[in-house]
Design a protein around this motif. Sequence first.
Motif, PDB file in Angstrom:
ATOM      1  N   ASN A 170      18.502  20.776  -9.805  1.00 51.33           N
ATOM      2  CA  ASN A 170      17.625  21.648 -10.581  1.00 51.33           C
ATOM      3  C   ASN A 170      16.247  21.020 -10.785  1.00 51.33           C
ATOM      4  O   ASN A 170      15.214  21.695 -10.674  1.00 51.33           O
ATOM      5  N   ILE A 190      24.135  18.657 -10.269  1.00 50.83           N
ATOM      6  CA  ILE A 190      23.428  19.944 -10.287  1.00 50.83           C
ATOM      7  C   ILE A 190      22.146  19.839 -11.103  1.00 50.83           C
ATOM      8  O   ILE A 190      21.131  20.468 -10.773  1.00 50.83           O
ATOM      9  N   HIS A 191      22.167  19.040 -12.154  1.00 48.63           N
ATOM     10  CA  HIS A 191      20.936  18.799 -12.925  1.00 48.63           C
ATOM     11  C   HIS A 191      19.890  18.132 -12.030  1.00 48.63           C
ATOM     12  O   HIS A 191      18.689  18.457 -12.115  1.00 48.63           O
ATOM     13  N   SER A 203      23.722  26.785 -13.608  1.00 49.20           N
ATOM     14  CA  SER A 203      24.038  25.375 -13.348  1.00 49.20           C
ATOM     15  C   SER A 203      25.528  25.106 -13.573  1.00 49.20           C
ATOM     16  O   SER A 203      26.171  24.399 -12.776  1.00 49.20           O
TER      17      SER A 203
END
Length: 280
Positions: A247, A243-244, A263
């Motif tokens: 992002n 997810i980072h 997140s």
Amino acid sequence: MRIEKVINNNVISSRDGEGSELVVMGCGIGFGKKEGQNIDESKIEKIFKLENKDSLERFKALLKKLPLEYIQVSDEIISYAKEALGKELNENVYLTLTDHIGFAVDRFKEGMLFTNALFEEIKMFYSNEYTVGCHALYLIEKKTGIKLLEDEAASIAIHIVNAEFNSAISTTFTLTQMMRDMMEIIEKEMPACKAQSYQPDKLAINFKYLVHRMLTELPEQSKGDEILFDFVRNHCEQEYRLIHKVNSFIEEKYNCFMTEEESIYLALNVKRINDLYAEN
């Protein structure tokens, strides 16, 4: 109610008790009529009240040139959408959807057929609105005798989404493209997507409101639950890193970002989907 202006044989304008302008529709309601005469209330099929003056003027201009059945079917679709989705829709949908239906039917008659480049994405990310779009095709065929292509169900769905979120067409297309990009990054590294029973809509359902917030609203300042955050970072490391990565991508391409709380929420959902398919 009195006639303020005859727009055409089937549409007139009037005013309510507070002086706000109304657009009144009905078969033959304006035929042979003049300003100042009483409206034959038995012929009233629909009363439109658009608060935005510019939208109201554009709507009247549109109604003046469109056949009555286009206006009627647009109203039927909007009423069906409100009931099926259980939501109020922005009043501008009467203008935008009616205009689109008129354009789509006329284009079909001329043999100009186009595909919707985001058909699959709209079908996935806005499944409920797409279902409304499919029913809209049935209503259009019933009213006009024209059977539009299935791609039009997705195009109609976009107008419904716009009315839900009170956003512009361009914003909704960007939303859809952004969700597609996020899905592609996650699915590339997510073990669950390799399973035969994998259903992408279970992941897609997490995106709609999140992406809309990122593109149209500033993030809320929230401390969140740090104990939960630390737990996810330590026990869902793979999902959290993924997810980072997502992002970082959307921040670079779309100039927006998820908050840490968002997140964490998305990482937990990816973890849940991975675990579910690992058990099967």
